[in-house]
Design an enzyme around this catalytic site. Structure first.
Site, PDB file in Angstrom:
ATOM      1  N   LYS A  32      67.131 -15.630 -41.843  1.00  0.00           N
ATOM      2  CA  LYS A  32      65.739 -15.972 -41.582  1.00  0.00           C
ATOM      3  C   LYS A  32      65.182 -16.858 -42.712  1.00  0.00           C
ATOM      4  O   LYS A  32      65.884 -17.150 -43.673  1.00  0.00           O
ATOM      5  CB  LYS A  32      64.913 -14.695 -41.385  1.00  0.00           C
ATOM      6  CG  LYS A  32      65.410 -13.832 -40.203  1.00  0.00           C
ATOM      7  CD  LYS A  32      65.094 -14.435 -38.841  1.00  0.00           C
ATOM      8  CE  LYS A  32      65.972 -13.945 -37.701  1.00  0.00           C
ATOM      9  NZ  LYS A  32      65.815 -12.572 -37.262  1.00  0.00           N
TER      10      LYS A  32
HETATM   11  C1  LIG Z   1      66.118 -11.461 -36.162  1.00  0.00           C
HETATM   12  C2  LIG Z   1      65.209 -11.106 -35.026  1.00  0.00           C
HETATM   13  C3  LIG Z   1      64.745  -9.808 -34.804  1.00  0.00           C
HETATM   14  C4  LIG Z   1      65.269  -8.627 -35.544  1.00  0.00           C
HETATM   15  O1  LIG Z   1      65.153  -8.732 -36.899  1.00  0.00           O
HETATM   16  P1  LIG Z   1      65.943  -7.662 -37.828  1.00  0.00           P
HETATM   17  O2  LIG Z   1      65.242  -7.780 -39.138  1.00  0.00           O
HETATM   18  O3  LIG Z   1      67.362  -8.112 -37.873  1.00  0.00           O
HETATM   19  O4  LIG Z   1      65.779  -6.332 -37.217  1.00  0.00           O
HETATM   20  C5  LIG Z   1      63.818  -9.594 -33.812  1.00  0.00           C
HETATM   21  N1  LIG Z   1      63.382 -10.589 -33.042  1.00  0.00           N
HETATM   22  C6  LIG Z   1      63.823 -11.855 -33.196  1.00  0.00           C
HETATM   23  C7  LIG Z   1      63.274 -12.927 -32.316  1.00  0.00           C
HETATM   24  C8  LIG Z   1      64.775 -12.146 -34.174  1.00  0.00           C
HETATM   25  O5  LIG Z   1      65.247 -13.387 -34.307  1.00  0.00           O
END
Ligand SMILES: *Cc1c(COP(=O)(O)O)cnc(C)c1O
Length: 383
Positions: free
Chosen positions: A185
């Site tokens: 991210k």
């Molecule tokens: C990465 C992601 C999540 C989940 O995030 P985590 O921190 O890995 O639980 C949820 N929604 C979207 C759209 C994502 O890209």
């Protein structure tokens, strides 16, 4: 020979590493002073009137959010299928049902028309996903939510920092917003997430449920009279707290976020300039007068492209360029397809986008030379 270009790598430098080492040496590695500091810095970043609650993933955060909003059996929550399964699975954790709708052709965010049509007497909440880092049409979504008395939980896993009509996502008028610090991210703590809300009753519930249903307020209030080992459990809570190890990284990464954003914007602009004449649909930008976080750079092949999406991915891979697809839509995933009898033709825009899309490398640790190489390989394949 240029080295392979991975699809994504986290941007971690000496400051992150030293911050983590400090925590490791401090004698306190689970939730403690670093988590408090990270929450307070995050609050400051989004806006001082919000509360930030650090969790061990955005998935946990979304679960806490729906639980605090009393979503449960018999309720329906609306979202899109062009997302990661986490957005929808949390609804099922609570025994509620997901009502999936299609996306908008241009932005690949939730289609406001489809959203309106999907509302029933069972609908309790909407989870808009700011796909790739571009804000959904929050003005319209929030006005629909008000009209039908629905809760809004923003899945902002891609949207840090994204603005919508000049306001940063997290500070809008939705009930709760959830960010992710997963490794790929826009900033990372390895695993982690942040829940943001203005509502003090929701803060209280989510903080209790984040750690086993322990009522901290009761604990703090009585600790002067009761011994330090005393605590009270008021619900079967979860184990969703963030560690100080992760928070120390988060504090560092958040400081670098404005610089990260500039770099992502710069790289996105270079892609726009270099790819504009190819048979591609380039990502939408600025539809709500907002800033795109550029978590993902998603391109779609036009009908006149000389090869299919799968062939293009293979060609790029043969040349050492990593790509990904965001996402195999949930209506094509066995669990979701079978649970709700979903077919591809129920989501024509999402399904068409899926068949033609790929995400190309865009991350702060990517050099201009690496990006030039990605552009060159794309041009050779498509020009
Ligand atoms: C990465 C992601 C999540 C989940 O995030 P985590 O921190 O890995 O639980 C949820 N929604 C979207 C759209 C994502 O890209």
């Amino acid at each position: 020979m240029i080295k392979n270009i991975p699809f994504s790598i986290p941007d971690i430098d000496e400051t992150d590493i030293l911050a983590v080492i400090d925590v490791l040496k401090s004698g306190w590695i689970t939730s403690g002073p670093k988590v408090k500091e990270f929450e307070s810095n995050f609050q400051e970043f989004i806006g001082l009137d919000v509360n930030a609650i650090a969790v061990n993933s955005a998935t946990s955060g979304l679960h806490l959010a729906l639980e605090a909003l009393n979503i449960g059996r018999g309720d329906e929550v609306i979202t899109t299928t062009l997302t990661f399964t986490a957005t929808a699975e949390v609804v099922r954790y609570l025994g509620a049902d997901v009502k999936f709708v299609d996306v908008d052709e241009k932005t690949l965010n939730i289609s406001v028309d489809s959203l309106r049509k999907a509302i029933s007497s069972k609908t309790k909440a909407i989870i808009p996903v700011h796909y790739a880092g571009l804000s959904c049409d929050m003005d319209q979504i929030l006005s629909i939510a008000e009209e039908f008395n629905l809760k809004v939980i923003e899945d902002a896993a891609h949207a840090l920092p994204t603005t919508c009509n000049g306001d940063i996502v997290g500070s809008l008028k939705s009930d709760i917003t959830v960010f992710s610090f997963y490794a790929n991210k826009t900033m990372t703590t390895g695993e982690g997430g942040m829940v943001v809300t203005r509502h003090s009753d929701l803060v209280k519930r989510m903080k209790i449920m984040r750690l086993h249903g322990i009522d901290r307020d009761a604990f703090d209030r009585f600790q002067s009279k009761k011994p330090a080992w005393y605590y009270e459990i008021i619900a079967p809570g979860f184990k969703y707290n963030m560690t100080d190890i992760a928070a120390a990284m988060g504090i560092c990464q958040l400081r670098k976020l404005p610089r990260f954003l500039e770099r992502r914007q710069y790289l996105a602009k270079r892609y726009f300039d270099a790819l504009v004449d190819l048979p591609l649909i380039l990502p939408a930008d600025d539809t709500t007068g907002g800033t795109h976080s550029w978590h993902l750079f998603v391109i779609r092949l036009q009908n006149n492209a000389p090869m299919s999406r799968d062939e293009l991915i293979q060609t790029l891979s043969d040349q050492g360029v990593g790509t990904s697809v965001h996402y195999v839509p949930l209506h094509r995933q066995p669990y979701w397809r079978d649970e709700y009898n979903l077919t591809n033709d129920m989501f024509p825009v999402t399904d068409r986008a899926y068949q033609t899309m790929l995400s190309i490398p865009l991350y702060t640790a990517m050099s201009d030379e690496q990006q030039d190489r990605v552009i060159q390989v794309l041009r050779e394949a498509l020009a």
